[in-house]
Motif scaffolding. Sequence first.
Motif, short mmCIF file in Angstrom:
data_model
loop_
_atom_site.label_atom_id
_atom_site.label_comp_id
_atom_site.label_asym_id
_atom_site.label_seq_id
_atom_site.Cartn_x
_atom_site.Cartn_y
_atom_site.Cartn_z
N LEU A 175 -3.09 4.88 0.36
CA LEU A 175 -1.73 4.38 0.21
C LEU A 175 -0.78 5.43 0.78
CD1 LEU A 175 -1.31 2.65 -3.29
CD2 LEU A 175 -0.62 1.73 -1.07
N THR A 176 -0.65 5.44 2.08
CA THR A 176 0.20 6.42 2.75
C THR A 176 1.67 5.99 2.66
OG1 THR A 176 0.06 5.29 4.87
CG2 THR A 176 -1.68 6.88 4.36
N PRO A 177 2.60 6.91 2.93
CA PRO A 177 4.02 6.51 2.95
C PRO A 177 4.30 5.38 3.92
CG PRO A 177 3.82 8.90 2.89
CD PRO A 177 2.43 8.37 3.06
N THR A 178 3.64 5.38 5.07
CA THR A 178 3.86 4.30 6.04
C THR A 178 3.39 2.96 5.49
OG1 THR A 178 3.61 5.81 7.91
CG2 THR A 178 3.27 3.47 8.34
N VAL A 179 2.24 2.96 4.82
CA VAL A 179 1.72 1.72 4.22
C VAL A 179 2.66 1.23 3.13
CG1 VAL A 179 -0.14 0.77 2.81
CG2 VAL A 179 -0.69 2.18 4.80
N LYS A 180 3.16 2.16 2.32
CA LYS A 180 4.07 1.76 1.24
C LYS A 180 5.36 1.17 1.79
CE LYS A 180 2.31 5.17 -2.05
NZ LYS A 180 2.57 6.45 -2.74
#
Length: 615
Positions: free
Chosen positions: A528-533
């Motif tokens: 759950l990376t910042p980009t995914v979030k």
Amino acid sequence: MIKRLPWLRNLKKTDPDPPARLPIACGSMTNGEGWWPDTKRKKLIRKLVFEKAEEISRREGVDRREFLASACGMATTLAVINAVNGCAGGKRPAGMAAPDSASMGGAGGSGGAGGAGGAGGSPSRTTSGDAGGYAICDEAMRDPEAAAQCLGGGGELIIDMQSHFATPETNRIGALGLDAFVGQITEARFPWLQRTPGVMGASRFDRNEYINQILMGSDTTIGVLSGISYQLGSDGTRTNGFAALSNEDLKGGADYLESLYPGRILTHAMVMPNDRIEVQLAMMERTAGTYTNWKTYPPWGSGSGSLPEGYWLHQDVGPMMIQKGIDLGAPIFCVHKGFPLNNFSPTYTDPMDVGPAARMFPGAYFVIYHSGFEHGLATGQSSEPMGTPNAMVCDPLQLPFGNWPEGPYDEDDPDVQALYPLDRGVNSLIKSLRDNNIGPNGRDLDDPCGPVRTHVYAECGGVWPNLMTNRHEEAMHYWGKLLKHVGEDHIVWGTDCLWFGSPQPLIEAFRCFQISEEFQEKYGYPALTPTVKEKILGQNAARLQNIREGIHIEGCHADHVSAAQLHLRKELDEEFGPRRDMIRQVWGPRSRREFLALQDQENHEKALWSGNAPG
């Protein structure tokens, strides 16, 4: 240094004493569609948070309520949740006593989701990370800047694909009925709820509260207003009997909000093809250009009395509705799956029809509300673990109720399927997609690098509030399964608020939630990376809504929120403090002029607390 909050500093000795509350939901809860009771682990979390808040607030020289309402209070709460859920990588927050196993009935067992696990180790700089849970550093419990950095966010586009309100202004009877529908969600039963003081009955969910708690009381950028199933009138308008929220009431409220907050409101129109399909299709024809999305409840109707039987998306009337939407240039359908409600047929909560419908209609877009969570339960049952705290949460034999928790999706291992059946919960949605050769992000399973051929989105409304406090393993499985099987581009954010009060705690918790490296390696879950979030919180929904003519959503939060609105929120933060909504929803006046006028009144703070202040 933790700053003192103005709202508490201005209270008089004669004013009601505001309660100390956790900044995140941690207790019994319901959204009117499901019931999730209190647990021993939740009680332990509350106990430890209050103990830690007392310790730090005394040392910092602030009121305990102020501390809990600060960024440090949120960070401390998440750190405690990590420790109790065994997500601290074998370590607990610095200076924090090990969870009291006696108070939890022996919860300090072998770790995992069943107890505090290894939370009794030596102090650690970070309470989570590789072990999953919330990425919170120790300094965040005392240093506001460190807390703000850990909590992250604060500028991304956030589109809430499932938000609710009532319209007592135009539909008093319907609003009262809606109040009865969600009337069990009270402050007395659920002390963590964020309501405006003095606001009673259906007004707790009206359009002004929508402004207070969502548009101005959270980081939500755009809200999609969602309706509730009802029978149309014979002419396709209003209702054939009782409607808590008719399409006309929904549109009227949306227009009001749009007039005050331009570009921040999208709408549903309720369509129920199992209720006189010819009337429903005529309604779609008449209103397609007025609403943004269609909302439908396949489980609606028990088949008794005047209620029809539920329906399948890929059979009988379902395809007629979908094709009509496509023909009208309105192909987005938000579909309730999971969460068996009263007077609903639990048969049709099954998302088994989603995959076939997506294959039949490649031009349709399906947003699956609740992701099929709790499908397979009877009305009134819950997946909330309530058994022996030392027992594995995944073992339904150990739970007096709380069947079918979220776990891995495994088509090959019958032992795993015995605990996590493929026809229950979120697994049932994934199975429906895979059975129809639908892989991540709408590409074919046998052509993962090929073109996007289907459009199925999983929505998390009502699910995340249940998993984010005492069900961390399930939460990691939930997000991990959706990322792996549905795809990072086909997951959208939703909260079910106002039923759950302000969505701000849900947003802040999600921003720093992580899937453990162990789960990533063992189950093949993406991180759950910042980009995914950012994709989940808003970017995916923006692309989805942009398929409708005349809608153009892009960029970040500030692109859709006017400078005046941002300035007003800054003023309110300065006058009353951030997270003011957490403590009895201290909202106050809408402008500095109103605030100064209020100061001229005797006992103005008492008026604010009683709900008599402007706004």
